[in-house]
Design a protein around this motif. Structure first.
Motif, mmCIF file in Angstrom:
data_model
loop_
_atom_site.group_PDB
_atom_site.id
_atom_site.type_symbol
_atom_site.label_atom_id
_atom_site.label_comp_id
_atom_site.label_asym_id
_atom_site.label_seq_id
_atom_site.Cartn_x
_atom_site.Cartn_y
_atom_site.Cartn_z
ATOM 1 N N ALA A 4 5.325 17.739 18.217
ATOM 2 C CA ALA A 4 4.589 18.956 18.725
ATOM 3 C C ALA A 4 3.614 18.702 19.547
ATOM 4 C CB ALA A 4 4.083 19.638 17.395
ATOM 5 N N ASP A 5 2.792 17.403 19.366
ATOM 6 C CA ASP A 5 1.590 16.891 19.991
ATOM 7 C C ASP A 5 2.332 16.283 21.490
ATOM 8 O OD1 ASP A 5 0.063 17.088 17.932
ATOM 9 O OD2 ASP A 5 0.049 15.304 17.104
ATOM 10 N N ALA A 6 3.550 15.963 21.329
ATOM 11 C CA ALA A 6 4.279 15.719 22.635
ATOM 12 C C ALA A 6 4.458 17.031 23.559
ATOM 13 C CB ALA A 6 5.270 14.618 22.572
ATOM 14 N N ASP A 7 5.015 17.962 22.961
ATOM 15 C CA ASP A 7 5.353 18.989 23.610
ATOM 16 C C ASP A 7 4.031 19.629 23.942
ATOM 17 O OD1 ASP A 7 7.998 18.655 22.971
ATOM 18 O OD2 ASP A 7 8.119 19.930 21.155
ATOM 19 N N GLU A 8 3.142 19.652 23.407
ATOM 20 C CA GLU A 8 1.773 20.223 23.985
ATOM 21 C C GLU A 8 1.238 19.491 25.162
ATOM 22 O OE1 GLU A 8 -1.540 22.603 24.143
ATOM 23 O OE2 GLU A 8 0.541 22.959 23.136
ATOM 24 N N ALA A 9 1.285 18.037 25.110
ATOM 25 C CA ALA A 9 0.882 17.288 26.159
ATOM 26 C C ALA A 9 1.937 17.565 27.377
ATOM 27 C CB ALA A 9 0.966 15.662 25.841
ATOM 28 N N ARG A 10 3.186 17.711 27.393
ATOM 29 C CA ARG A 10 4.076 18.082 28.442
ATOM 30 C C ARG A 10 3.402 19.270 28.919
ATOM 31 N NH1 ARG A 10 8.165 16.535 24.693
ATOM 32 N NH2 ARG A 10 8.999 14.428 25.238
ATOM 33 N N ARG A 11 3.236 20.384 28.144
ATOM 34 C CA ARG A 11 3.070 21.663 28.911
ATOM 35 C C ARG A 11 1.849 21.539 29.548
ATOM 36 N NH1 ARG A 11 -0.598 25.607 27.559
ATOM 37 N NH2 ARG A 11 -1.341 24.528 25.745
ATOM 38 N N ARG A 12 0.729 20.649 29.008
ATOM 39 C CA ARG A 12 -0.643 20.758 29.588
ATOM 40 C C ARG A 12 -0.352 19.882 31.010
ATOM 41 N NH1 ARG A 12 -4.748 18.728 25.033
ATOM 42 N NH2 ARG A 12 -4.690 20.471 23.757
ATOM 43 N N ILE A 13 0.330 19.131 31.059
ATOM 44 C CA ILE A 13 0.974 18.337 32.370
ATOM 45 C C ILE A 13 1.456 19.339 33.120
ATOM 46 C CG2 ILE A 13 2.000 16.334 33.376
ATOM 47 C CD1 ILE A 13 1.651 14.731 30.875
ATOM 48 N N ALA A 14 2.515 19.998 32.787
ATOM 49 C CA ALA A 14 3.157 21.056 33.620
ATOM 50 C C ALA A 14 2.161 22.184 34.123
ATOM 51 C CB ALA A 14 4.168 21.613 32.909
#
Length: 346
Positions: free
Chosen positions: A303-313
């Motif tokens: 979940a933390d990794a998905d959140e980090a990917r969303r912020r990067i996007a």
């Protein structure tokens, strides 16, 4: 078994730094000194507060502890200086400070140069899961016996209290039995904490073992505190005490008694838990709980990794688009045809 097959936890072949014969000799010698120091601490904790203790016993304990401490301090500092420079310095320094504060930890100290632990009868070993499992199997049976050894000791202490007070030899035997139980649990705890991959997590999980090792020392400190308190000196001198002073002394004595009773209870609880906790069903339940915890941690990490990917996007989407690349002109100065053929045919 193939003689070339390494045993679990043994030193694997390779370009690693292997202990020299001198390092092995020093590890054995320091282990013996650390064990002697632990025996002196056990005598101080479980014997020095007894009414039948002699001045000769006290002199041996105090002189021995004072004489051995500089040896551990100097050896720990020397080990920190000659550590492996390619590895982090902080763990080595923290372990050296731990040995200076509690020299018994030198029994299972990780060598600062090789990263190995010297264990009696099996030699140098890598700290980790394999060594921890071997220690669990090795300590399992003997520690169960030591845990239930407290039963005859308690029966002797409570049912033969008058004889214990009258016979110094019986009091000495009782103190030696209690000290032996405490030493066994202290040695097991030191080795398991040193071998475990996560020592702090292990200490939190095995809080009962921590209490069994720490409570007698707490009781000793409280006893010495009460004996050295000015209130106690006034009481021995026959002077009058105020109600507040008397209440304060009563709380100290009550706390001391609670520490003793808690230690006895924890020993019995430890014996019962070890007796009931070694069945395959209990082991499977512990493994299932560990798997559930790891799966929960894995889900949180995803979940933390998905959140980090969303912020990067989102951060990439806020950037201004690059200007379109102009098409090169054709020969003769004509502008290139940028119209889509599919649109032009409509």
């Amino acid at each position: 078994m193939n003689p070339e097959t390494p045993t679990p936890g043994a030193i694997p072949p390779g370009p690693l730094v292997t202990p020299t014969p001198g390092a092995t000799l020093r590890a054995r010698f320091m282990f013996a000194l650390a064990f002697v120091h632990l025996l002196l601490v056990a005598g101080l904790v479980h014997r020095a507060t007894s009414k039948s203790v002699t001045q000769w016993e006290l002199d041996v304990m105090y002189v021995g502890l004072v004489a051995l401490w500089p040896v551990f301090a100097l050896e720990a500092a020397w080990g920190a200086v000659r550590r492996d420079r390619s590895k982090p310095r902080r763990p080595v320094v923290l372990r050296a400070l731990l040995v200076v504060l509690m020299p018994a930890w030198r029994m299972a100290l990780i060598d600062p140069r090789t990263g190995l632990i010297w264990v009696p009868r099996i030699g140098w070993q890598h700290p980790g899961k394999e060594l921890f499992r071997r220690l669990e199997l090795s300590f399992g049976g003997p520690m169960l016996l030591f845990a239930f050894l407290i039963l005859p000791i308690l029966l002797m202490e409570y049912l033969r209290a008058d004889q214990v007070k009258e016979l110094p030899t019986l009091s000495l035997a009782l103190d030696i039995g209690i000290a032996a139980v405490w030493v066994a649990f202290a040695v097991e705890f030191v080795f398991k904490v040193s071998a475990h991959p996560k020592p702090f997590a292990f200490a939190q999980e095995r809080w009962l073992d921590v209490a069994i090792v720490v409570l007698p020392m707490l009781e000793f400190v409280l006893t010495k505190w009460v004996d050295a308190a000015p209130l106690a000196r006034l009481l021995r001198a026959g002077r009058a005490l105020s109600p507040e002073q008397i209440a304060r002394m009563q709380r100290l004595y009550r706390l001391q008694g609670l520490a003793t009773k808690a230690w006895h209870s924890f020993l019995l609880l430890e014996g019962i838990s070890r007796l009931l906790g070694n069945t395959p069903e209990k082991q499977l339940a512990r493994l299932d709980a560990q798997i559930a915890d790891l799966e929960e941690q894995l889900q949180e990490a995803r979940a933390d990794a998905d959140e980090a990917r969303r912020r990067i996007a989102e951060k990439g989407g806020q950037r201004q688009p690059n200007p379109p690349t102009p098409f090169p002109k054709k020969e003769g100065g004509e502008e290139p045809n940028t119209e889509d053929p599919a649109l032009s045919s409509v």
